[in-house]
Design an enzyme around this catalytic site. Sequence first.
Site, mmCIF file in Angstrom:
data_model
loop_
_atom_site.group_PDB
_atom_site.id
_atom_site.type_symbol
_atom_site.label_atom_id
_atom_site.label_comp_id
_atom_site.label_asym_id
_atom_site.label_seq_id
_atom_site.Cartn_x
_atom_site.Cartn_y
_atom_site.Cartn_z
ATOM 1 N N SER A 89 38.229 28.333 -47.646
ATOM 2 C CA SER A 89 38.517 27.674 -46.400
ATOM 3 C C SER A 89 39.949 26.765 -46.402
ATOM 4 C CB SER A 89 37.393 27.115 -46.065
ATOM 5 O OG SER A 89 37.611 26.280 -44.762
ATOM 6 N N ALA A 145 29.158 19.169 -33.844
ATOM 7 C CA ALA A 145 29.326 19.069 -32.563
ATOM 8 C C ALA A 145 28.289 19.682 -31.578
ATOM 9 C CB ALA A 145 30.631 19.290 -32.062
ATOM 10 N N ASP A 194 22.027 31.011 -31.675
ATOM 11 C CA ASP A 194 23.660 30.785 -32.076
ATOM 12 C C ASP A 194 24.564 32.005 -32.560
ATOM 13 O OD1 ASP A 194 22.784 28.092 -31.595
ATOM 14 O OD2 ASP A 194 22.982 27.306 -33.515
#
Length: 409
Positions: A89, A145, A194
């Site tokens: 990443s 978040a 999600d």
Amino acid sequence: MTENTGPAAARPELTDSVTELTDSVTELTASFTELYGRAPEGIWAAPGRVNLIGEYTDFNDGFVMPLALPHTARAAVARRTDGELRLHSTDVPGGVVQLRLDELAPHEGHGWAAYPAGVVWALREAGHPVTGADIQLTSTVPTGAGLSSSAALEVVSALALNDLFELGLTAPELAVLGQRAENDFVGVPCGVMDQMASACCTEGNALHLDTRDLTRRQIPFDLTAHGLRLLVVDTQVKHALGDGAYAERRAGCEAGAAALGVRTLREVPYDGLGAALDILAAAGVDESVVRYVRHVVSDNARVEQVIALLDAGDVRAAGPVLNAGHVSLRDDLRVSCPELDLVVSAANGAGALGARMTGGGFGGSAIVLVAEEQADTVAESVLEAFAAAGHTAPRIFPAVPSAGARRIG
């Protein structure tokens, strides 16, 4: 993520424009090639999401209404045939995480890498012939978040592997695999909303999803045409209290369903809510279970209410429904926090049409429905309220209904 520290946050900027995506493809291709010594076979993107209405309903077989954000996780990927999985990443310090496919096992940590690794594990558990991969990831979805940064990682990984290994899986099937990765490999008991939002949302629409059978409908959500804006206010707060609270509420909902003699709370109609609560009270179930049931059943009804308003072209009238949803999340489910409550009170006090926390709660984000001409004023008021309370300035940006997962390079 750059922290906003003043009124400039009231003039939010979009991310993931066509130019930015093009630049991202070029940059990811170059960094992948430098890292792994060969070019990627493709680059894919999957968005984060914000949920308009319907919270904690997905694991109760209920209704939800998310929309995809412009912010995405992106993956450059190339196949391997030697049973090795290499993950990197650009957003996390550290080198390449190298894993053996035949040694992948649930609940063994791996940090951020557990999400893409879990997808590979879930695909192989389902019998799909994934023989290894080199993957490099980068993301503009804010972490912590409540905007589904983990689901975006899962879905982008699943889509890339589906394409490269020609598995022939549909977007909903990829979403379910992503959910299994998060449930069984990472160990988070999330519902499927999600991943379905990241995989299946379309530009300009909100997704009406029935999580019982995964039937879905794209609901036009053209805020500009109605002179409106939907703001996301990322409080940049994550309370430790939320770590085990999600699982506790899921267990409470399951206990409520069992006490009512139904498989899930979806089977309790809104017009039967009063009778259901009487049954729970007579059975002596814990008071928290009564509250959870009241929230889930009423929030399912709020989803249907918002859909009816959007179908009728009365988007502004959805504002009070958002407010009612926040009150339920705050008082019945008790997953809000002072910062989220402050967003809602400050925004509404400055003239917003409605606001509520979104996502799992205990921090994260709230959404604010506001007239276009009031957007800057409302954002300024939220910033001022946070400053007065001594909180870190929130990050504020518009939620623009965007495309779901797709190949970009």
